[in-house]
Design a protein around this motif. Sequence first.
Motif, mmCIF file in Angstrom:
data_model
loop_
_atom_site.group_PDB
_atom_site.id
_atom_site.type_symbol
_atom_site.label_atom_id
_atom_site.label_comp_id
_atom_site.label_asym_id
_atom_site.label_seq_id
_atom_site.Cartn_x
_atom_site.Cartn_y
_atom_site.Cartn_z
ATOM 1 N N UNK A 183 46.434 -48.563 35.130
ATOM 2 C CA UNK A 183 46.687 -48.028 36.475
ATOM 3 C C UNK A 183 46.706 -46.504 36.457
ATOM 4 N N UNK A 184 47.326 -45.935 35.439
ATOM 5 C CA UNK A 184 47.363 -44.475 35.352
ATOM 6 C C UNK A 184 45.962 -43.891 35.191
ATOM 7 N N UNK A 185 45.096 -44.626 34.458
ATOM 8 C CA UNK A 185 43.727 -44.130 34.285
ATOM 9 C C UNK A 185 42.953 -44.124 35.597
ATOM 10 N N UNK A 186 43.417 -44.931 36.567
ATOM 11 C CA UNK A 186 42.783 -44.954 37.898
ATOM 12 C C UNK A 186 43.440 -43.974 38.861
ATOM 13 N N UNK A 187 44.379 -43.186 38.368
ATOM 14 C CA UNK A 187 45.033 -42.187 39.213
ATOM 15 C C UNK A 187 46.266 -42.680 39.936
ATOM 16 N N UNK A 188 46.774 -43.865 39.562
ATOM 17 C CA UNK A 188 47.974 -44.393 40.214
ATOM 18 C C UNK A 188 49.211 -43.844 39.499
ATOM 19 N N UNK A 189 50.125 -43.182 40.209
ATOM 20 C CA UNK A 189 51.373 -42.737 39.573
ATOM 21 C C UNK A 189 52.256 -43.941 39.252
ATOM 22 N N UNK A 190 52.615 -44.109 37.982
ATOM 23 C CA UNK A 190 53.408 -45.262 37.541
ATOM 24 C C UNK A 190 54.650 -44.772 36.811
ATOM 25 N N UNK A 191 55.803 -45.291 37.205
ATOM 26 C CA UNK A 191 57.059 -45.048 36.496
ATOM 27 C C UNK A 191 57.468 -46.329 35.792
ATOM 28 N N UNK A 192 57.921 -46.225 34.562
ATOM 29 C CA UNK A 192 58.406 -47.391 33.833
ATOM 30 C C UNK A 192 59.926 -47.323 33.738
ATOM 31 N N UNK A 193 60.569 -48.464 33.960
ATOM 32 C CA UNK A 193 62.031 -48.517 33.924
ATOM 33 C C UNK A 193 62.474 -49.742 33.147
ATOM 34 N N UNK A 194 63.682 -49.737 32.600
ATOM 35 C CA UNK A 194 64.228 -50.959 31.999
ATOM 36 C C UNK A 194 64.766 -51.887 33.081
ATOM 37 N N UNK A 195 65.065 -53.119 32.690
ATOM 38 C CA UNK A 195 65.560 -54.101 33.660
ATOM 39 C C UNK A 195 66.873 -53.662 34.299
ATOM 40 N N UNK A 196 67.664 -52.907 33.559
ATOM 41 C CA UNK A 196 68.971 -52.482 34.074
ATOM 42 C C UNK A 196 68.855 -51.463 35.199
ATOM 43 N N UNK A 197 67.658 -50.886 35.401
ATOM 44 C CA UNK A 197 67.486 -49.854 36.440
ATOM 45 C C UNK A 197 66.850 -50.388 37.714
ATOM 46 N N UNK A 198 66.690 -51.705 37.831
ATOM 47 C CA UNK A 198 66.032 -52.274 39.013
ATOM 48 C C UNK A 198 66.835 -51.984 40.276
ATOM 49 N N UNK A 199 68.139 -52.251 40.250
ATOM 50 C CA UNK A 199 68.970 -52.010 41.427
ATOM 51 C C UNK A 199 68.952 -50.557 41.856
ATOM 52 N N UNK A 200 69.003 -49.650 40.883
ATOM 53 C CA UNK A 200 68.962 -48.223 41.174
ATOM 54 C C UNK A 200 67.647 -47.833 41.844
ATOM 55 N N UNK A 201 66.541 -48.450 41.418
ATOM 56 C CA UNK A 201 65.210 -48.044 41.870
ATOM 57 C C UNK A 201 64.809 -48.635 43.216
ATOM 58 N N UNK A 202 65.502 -49.691 43.671
ATOM 59 C CA UNK A 202 65.043 -50.390 44.874
ATOM 60 C C UNK A 202 65.092 -49.535 46.131
ATOM 61 N N UNK A 203 65.918 -48.502 46.130
ATOM 62 C CA UNK A 203 65.954 -47.614 47.288
ATOM 63 C C UNK A 203 64.654 -46.873 47.503
ATOM 64 N N UNK A 204 63.826 -46.763 46.449
ATOM 65 C CA UNK A 204 62.534 -46.081 46.541
ATOM 66 C C UNK A 204 61.365 -47.062 46.714
ATOM 67 N N UNK A 205 61.675 -48.350 46.772
ATOM 68 C CA UNK A 205 60.648 -49.399 46.741
ATOM 69 C C UNK A 205 60.376 -49.914 48.146
ATOM 70 N N UNK A 206 59.093 -50.182 48.443
ATOM 71 C CA UNK A 206 58.716 -50.786 49.724
ATOM 72 C C UNK A 206 58.482 -52.282 49.624
ATOM 73 N N UNK A 207 58.062 -52.745 48.459
ATOM 74 C CA UNK A 207 57.826 -54.183 48.261
ATOM 75 C C UNK A 207 57.872 -54.507 46.779
ATOM 76 N N UNK A 208 58.116 -55.786 46.496
ATOM 77 C CA UNK A 208 58.093 -56.297 45.123
ATOM 78 C C UNK A 208 56.945 -57.289 45.020
ATOM 79 N N UNK A 209 56.130 -57.163 43.985
ATOM 80 C CA UNK A 209 55.033 -58.101 43.741
ATOM 81 C C UNK A 209 55.160 -58.600 42.307
#
Length: 417
Positions: free
Chosen positions: A233-259
Amino acid sequence: MADSMPSPPSSPSTPLSPHQDPSTTPPPLPGNPPALTRMSTTGMGPGKSAHDFDIVATYHRLLAEDPDLTMPVAAIESLVELLSASNSSTISETLDLLATSTAHLKRAIANPISLSAGTDLFQRYLITTLQRPGQLGPAGDFRSIRSHLLSNGRLFVQRAKASRDKIASFGRHFVRDGTTVLTNGGSRVVGALLRSAAESSPGSARFRVIYVLNSSSATQKEDTEGLSIVLALRSLGVPVATIPESAVGYSLGKVDMVIVGAEGVVENGGIISRLGTYQIGLLAQAAAKPFYVVAESHKFVRLYPLSQYDLPIEQRVLEFVSGGDAETGEKENEVERGGRRESGAQSIIDWTEKTPKVDDRAEYFADTDTERERHGSLNNNAEAVDFTPPDLISALITESGVLTPSAVSEELIKIWF
């Protein structure tokens, strides 16, 4: 629905005949000798035996040769190769051979849920086809029938493989400009969908991805799968952040959808997927974020789990160890054989069922080492799965179109009957 499911052409809608039970794996027809006995006396040619074709080795070889191949498609391809290598001369012999070999393959795999969906659907197709032999060639000409089965079996595999691209073409429209998508699990079909969305955007991609990587130190294989998608995805120009499972709740405020992807879609519209998917679904519901599942229809499986602990596989996610005996417990796990403890610490409480489920065809495959490997192989949480109920799922994106969870049972009826 936008398209039909990837079932083979000319698949009749005739229901199972009365002598067949409603189990997902068709049993051998009554009144015939065991498959191995028949093959050794009638089947595989001079100097050969039934064991010359190893369906488990074939399955693993296919997965190793094509990293993008899914478990159910690899299992179906293995059955097609089995049919090609076999010299079965009757319909009953063919069905019995397939059922026996499928049961052997399922016993040899630690988590057979995903491949079971594919093999059972393929066997269902063969049964309905063989119930109308007069339409496949001259009556009594099994050679013509067998040739028809092989050609259509290969077409079945091709259509199953093509389903990933169809899902990507449907699902990419969900990923709009400016959205942030959260995903997990190293799912190939999710990766294909996101790549398709990136490639369809003129210039640089205009969405972002948060990728949840398994934080366990024992999950090198799974982390590699996830990281390969991240790099693509990064090679196609998509900005990607990687997080551990423990950071899912913290990150959901920035998320529009889950797939997310799935190993199996069950009858009530829920999914069986990588351990941790259920908690992502719970957090997404609490944060009012849509939760989408992408899955091929050959992963629709005839199961109806009622809870996390109602799955038809053995998992050892929970092991209770009292403080002083933790070291003893670790050593005890290393010497466990076939679900039976061979050392004496009594402080470990294991809530899993240790009695293996014995299939009535097991006597023809006395590979006890494989059985032991299976019953001890889901100790690693990286291989464990959980059940996400349908009330947490907003929609399922399949090659047949976009389905609500309540439509899954109707889709299964169309597939099977």
